[in-house]
Write an enzyme that holds these catalytic residues in place. Structure first.
Site, PDB file in Angstrom:
ATOM      1  CD  GLU A 432      -2.806  -0.551  -0.347  1.00 54.77           C
ATOM      2  OE1 GLU A 432      -2.775   0.533  -0.961  1.00 54.77           O
ATOM      3  OE2 GLU A 432      -3.256  -1.592  -0.832  1.00 54.77           O
TER       4      GLU A 432
HETATM    5  C1  LIG Z   1       2.555  -9.710   0.166  1.00 58.59           C
HETATM    6  C2  LIG Z   1       2.337  -8.598  -0.795  1.00 58.59           C
HETATM    7  C3  LIG Z   1       1.038  -8.266  -1.167  1.00 58.59           C
HETATM    8  C4  LIG Z   1       0.827  -7.252  -2.102  1.00 58.59           C
HETATM    9  N1  LIG Z   1      -0.451  -6.994  -2.538  1.00 58.59           N
HETATM   10  C5  LIG Z   1      -0.625  -6.167  -3.603  1.00 58.59           C
HETATM   11  C6  LIG Z   1      -1.905  -6.040  -4.235  1.00 58.59           C
HETATM   12  O1  LIG Z   1      -2.896  -6.629  -3.800  1.00 58.59           O
HETATM   13  N2  LIG Z   1      -2.009  -5.257  -5.345  1.00 58.59           N
HETATM   14  C7  LIG Z   1      -0.944  -4.589  -5.859  1.00 58.59           C
HETATM   15  O2  LIG Z   1      -1.095  -3.904  -6.856  1.00 58.59           O
HETATM   16  N3  LIG Z   1       0.289  -4.670  -5.271  1.00 58.59           N
HETATM   17  C8  LIG Z   1       0.468  -5.449  -4.178  1.00 58.59           C
HETATM   18  N4  LIG Z   1       1.708  -5.566  -3.598  1.00 58.59           N
HETATM   19  C9  LIG Z   1       2.806  -4.788  -4.136  1.00 58.59           C
HETATM   20  C10 LIG Z   1       3.286  -3.699  -3.180  1.00 58.59           C
HETATM   21  O3  LIG Z   1       2.338  -2.678  -3.102  1.00 58.59           O
HETATM   22  C11 LIG Z   1       4.663  -3.240  -3.697  1.00 58.59           C
HETATM   23  O4  LIG Z   1       5.569  -4.272  -3.382  1.00 58.59           O
HETATM   24  C12 LIG Z   1       5.097  -1.927  -3.076  1.00 58.59           C
HETATM   25  O5  LIG Z   1       4.316  -0.870  -3.560  1.00 58.59           O
HETATM   26  C13 LIG Z   1       6.566  -1.614  -3.366  1.00 58.59           C
HETATM   27  O6  LIG Z   1       6.877  -1.775  -4.725  1.00 58.59           O
HETATM   28  P1  LIG Z   1       8.142  -2.658  -5.131  1.00 58.59           P
HETATM   29  O7  LIG Z   1       8.024  -3.964  -4.467  1.00 58.59           O
HETATM   30  O8  LIG Z   1       8.267  -2.652  -6.600  1.00 58.59           O
HETATM   31  O9  LIG Z   1       9.372  -1.911  -4.481  1.00 58.59           O
HETATM   32  P2  LIG Z   1      10.182  -0.712  -5.155  1.00 58.59           P
HETATM   33  O10 LIG Z   1       9.261   0.294  -5.708  1.00 58.59           O
HETATM   34  O11 LIG Z   1      11.217  -1.280  -6.057  1.00 58.59           O
HETATM   35  O12 LIG Z   1      10.894  -0.081  -3.875  1.00 58.59           O
HETATM   36  C14 LIG Z   1      12.123  -0.577  -3.318  1.00 58.59           C
HETATM   37  C15 LIG Z   1      12.586   0.424  -2.256  1.00 58.59           C
HETATM   38  O13 LIG Z   1      12.873   1.688  -2.873  1.00 58.59           O
HETATM   39  C16 LIG Z   1      12.114   2.714  -2.253  1.00 58.59           C
HETATM   40  N5  LIG Z   1      11.694   3.667  -3.280  1.00 58.59           N
HETATM   41  C17 LIG Z   1      11.221   3.402  -4.519  1.00 58.59           C
HETATM   42  N6  LIG Z   1      10.930   4.545  -5.147  1.00 58.59           N
HETATM   43  C18 LIG Z   1      11.199   5.562  -4.303  1.00 58.59           C
HETATM   44  C19 LIG Z   1      11.101   6.977  -4.375  1.00 58.59           C
HETATM   45  N7  LIG Z   1      10.633   7.604  -5.454  1.00 58.59           N
HETATM   46  N8  LIG Z   1      11.494   7.701  -3.313  1.00 58.59           N
HETATM   47  C20 LIG Z   1      11.944   7.106  -2.191  1.00 58.59           C
HETATM   48  N9  LIG Z   1      12.065   5.762  -2.061  1.00 58.59           N
HETATM   49  C21 LIG Z   1      11.689   4.995  -3.110  1.00 58.59           C
HETATM   50  C22 LIG Z   1      10.934   2.014  -1.593  1.00 58.59           C
HETATM   51  O14 LIG Z   1      10.419   2.748  -0.500  1.00 58.59           O
HETATM   52  C23 LIG Z   1      11.564   0.692  -1.170  1.00 58.59           C
HETATM   53  O15 LIG Z   1      12.202   0.834   0.064  1.00 58.59           O
HETATM   54  C24 LIG Z   1       1.940  -6.545  -2.635  1.00 58.59           C
HETATM   55  C25 LIG Z   1       3.236  -6.873  -2.236  1.00 58.59           C
HETATM   56  C26 LIG Z   1       3.442  -7.897  -1.346  1.00 58.59           C
HETATM   57  C27 LIG Z   1       4.868  -8.257  -0.991  1.00 58.59           C
END
Ligand SMILES: Cc1cc2nc3c(=O)[nH]c(=O)nc-3n(C[C@H](O)[C@H](O)[C@H](O)COP(=O)(O)OP(=O)(O)OC[C@H]3O[C@@H](n4cnc5c(N)ncnc54)[C@H](O)[C@@H]3O)c2cc1C
Length: 589
Positions: A432
């Site tokens: 989220e």
């Molecule tokens: C168990 C689980 C359930 C989930 N359920 C859903 C769901 O139902 N629907 C859905 O759509 N998604 C879902 N997600 C996805 C989840 O919302 C994303 O994993 C999350 O938004 C982070 O994206 P990412 O994993 O690509 O991490 P990334 O975006 O790659 O982030 C990696 C790190 O970099 C930081 N970062 C990235 N960009 C920036 C920035 N601009 N400024 C500062 N810091 C930054 C982040 O804070 C994080 O620490 C789920 C994930 C999991 C693990």
């Protein structure tokens, strides 16, 4: 590993902090009051304690499987979901027009705490349905609303949220899923990952809300649209018919929430329908995400409460240390164990008060008829949302870890279940919108964008509580002192950021996390001081449960003495600014 909801605390907060009776009356809903809320909570508590909580550990161990018929949920979940849906628990806040109960958010938030404490993996499913309901209610056409809302609200169908793709996590601009117009609908193609409850057999249909790009979409955020994609297309009679081309192709193996299927979803020319205006999908999805962000914050409280209950029960039974007379000492009598339990208990109470206060602001924004008041409440909700999501879920890391620590070595052993809470809680700061993003939202959109005006209104309200406290006979002065200092820290941090951000573009992002945490600890302290005032006034009047009220005064004082001073550490980190954060060359990492 049983669970009993802390009814007395919920009642105290609803009656004396949220003032649910006045909230109901102001909306002309005289039947909405704390007595009704307590009756609803007790019913929910039975389902939570007797049906959902016993499935928490087995669900963790059994997990989910994927076979040719799709995802099979953990044993017992389907029957539990049936009871949940038949009990009308999905429909609490939904519109009566579509079969909902039209109850306030404050009440439903109090109820939802129970579901997430009892079984967070299970509760994620209706949580996402409620988000889908919100999104359709605000942005769906009348036709889509009539087709989907009644079944979602009845719990016969469930909802999902499909944003994330392999290259598009935080950065939703990178979304590649396509939507091609085809007659009266669209054909959706692409892959979504990490989709919670993306498939299961608990309901007749699953309604996916999917972000995708139209062929003529402009580049960037403005080119994303929102579509509704049902697992089974609807027949002319509105019932599920032909299978749509939206399939779960694998489920993730995760650190926690094992019974919540996290699906890779493949959409191959799946039939979908536009929700809201073309290219405005992100705004529509934000309706769902804002709902979900507050709900995820609540999960932080719920899981911490469950961890606390288990730790407290263990601490009363586990004997370590021997008295001179040879009798052995339950570890709850050791001051350091007490410290851990007090951190857990007082932080949980602060978080509960904040979550319910924030939920009541949503109601006040909904019910207000005066446009200025409506806007003021809505601004406060916007301000609270990243604090609720960010601070409550960060606290959950510490509190569930303390839950393990109270158990000593047994905490590290899976069969006690303390480790499950710790593992389950770890997702909360990630999904989220990561907490890094919550912090940026808080400092940027919620503070800098209005030159701190909205935050100032909150600080002024905290000052009013301090004035009230000074006039409350019999209250200990130390909470007041700590709150004065914390309020000063908040004002200093705000002034520093407003001044420095004008000339240093890296400043907000460098200090945002500590800035958000400062306001988390502060608003939690504010809630605890308000609680102390109410408790003391009741004691002075000889009303209420004296034991509970005296305990409330103690948790309030403990919070102020042990957790509120953390605002000073946050302030120091904010004032350190950006000097060391971005200075080091990348090759040194
Ligand atoms: C168990 C689980 C359930 C989930 N359920 C859903 C769901 O139902 N629907 C859905 O759509 N998604 C879902 N997600 C996805 C989840 O919302 C994303 O994993 C999350 O938004 C982070 O994206 P990412 O994993 O690509 O991490 P990334 O975006 O790659 O982030 C990696 C790190 O970099 C930081 N970062 C990235 N960009 C920036 C920035 N601009 N400024 C500062 N810091 C930054 C982040 O804070 C994080 O620490 C789920 C994930 C999991 C693990």
């Amino acid at each position: 590993m049983s669970y009993t909801h802390p009814y007395k605390d919920a009642e105290f907060i609803l009656r004396h902090l949220v003032n649910l009776d006045a909230l109901g009356a102001s909306a002309g809903l005289d039947e909405i009051n704390t007595d009704l809320a307590m009756a609803v909570l007790e019913e929910a508590g039975k389902l939570g304690s007797d049906v959902l909580a016993p499935l928490n550990w087995s669900g963790d161990q059994d997990g989910v499987t994927l076979d040719t018929n799709g995802v099979q949920e953990a044993p017992g979940f389907k029957e539990a979901y049936q009871q949940f849906a038949e009990g009308g628990w999905v429909s609490l806040t939904a519109d009566e027009e579509f079969g909902g109960q039209g109850l306030p958010n404050a009440l439903s938030t109090a109820v939802t705490e129970i579901w997430h404490s009892a079984n967070m993996s299970f509760a994620l499913c209706p949580m996402l349905s409620q988000g889908a309901i919100e999104s359709l209610k605000h942005h769906g056409s009348a036709e889509l609303q009539n087709a989907y809302l009644p079944k979602l609200i009845a719990g016969e169908w469930t909802g999902t949220m499909n944003l994330t793709e392999p290259d598009a996590g935080t950065d939703l601009v990178a979304i590649k899923t396509k939507a091609e117009p085809e007659g009266d609908h669209y054909l959706i193609s692409g892959q979504k990952i990490f989709i919670t409850w993306g498939d299961h057999q608990m309901a007749e249909n699953i309604i996916h809300l999917v972000l995708a790009r139209l062929p003529d979409a402009p580049a960037g955020v403005k080119g994303i649209s929102l579509f509704i994609v049902p697992k089974f297309k609807l027949n002319a009679d509105g019932e599920p018919g032909e299978r749509n081309h939206a399939h779960c192709i694998s489920v993730e193996h995760k650190m926690g929430i094992h019974a919540s299927p996290t699906c890779v979803m493949e959409f191959e020319n799946a039939e979908g329908y536009l929700v809201g205006e073309a290219h405005n999908g992100l705004a529509c999805m934000f309706t769902m995400m804002n709902h979900a962000r507050q709900a995820v914050g609540l999960q932080g409280l719920s899981i911490s409460e469950r961890a606390y209950q288990q730790a407290a029960a263990f601490a009363k039974e586990r004997l370590q240390g021997t008295r001179r007379d040879g009798s052995r000492i339950p570890i709850i009598q050791h001051p350091d164990v007490r410290r851990m339990l007090m951190v857990m208990k007082s932080a949980n109470e602060a978080m509960r008060a904040l979550a319910l206060t924030s939920a009541a602001e949503i109601d006040r924004a909904n019910y207000a008829t005066d446009p200025e008041q409506k806007a003021a409440h809505a601004r406060r909700v916007d301000l609270y949302t990243p604090i609720i999501k960010g601070w409550l879920t960060e606290m959950a890391q510490e509190l569930t870890s303390l839950g393990v620590q109270v158990h000593g070595g047994m905490g590290f052993i899976e069969e006690t279940g303390a480790a499950q809470h710790y593992r389950d809680a770890r997702i909360l700061p990630i999904y989220e919108g990561t907490n890094g993003i919550q912090a940026l939202d808080f400092i940027g959109r919620k503070m800098l964008a209005n030159q701190g005006e909205v935050l100032e209104a909150l600080l002024n309200d905290i000052q009013l509580t301090l004035d009230k406290m000074a006039q409350t006979e019999g209250l200990s002065v130390s909470p007041q002192c700590y709150l004065i200092e914390a309020l000063g820290a908040a004002r200093d941090a705000k002034a520093f950021v407003l001044e420095q951000a004008a000339t240093d573009k890296n400043l907000p992002g460098s200090v945002s996390y500590n800035f958000m945490m400062l306001f988390g600890y502060l608003t939690g302290g504010w809630m605890m001081v308000e609680s102390a005032i109410q408790a003391q006034q009741l004691l002075n009047a000889g009303e209420g449960d004296a034991d509970f009220l005296r305990a409330k005064l103690m948790t309030s004082q403990f919070y102020c003495e042990h957790l509120l001073p953390r605002t000073q550490a946050c302030l120091a980190a904010v004032l350190a600014g950006n000097s060391t954060i971005m200075a080091m060359p990348e090759e040194q990492f």
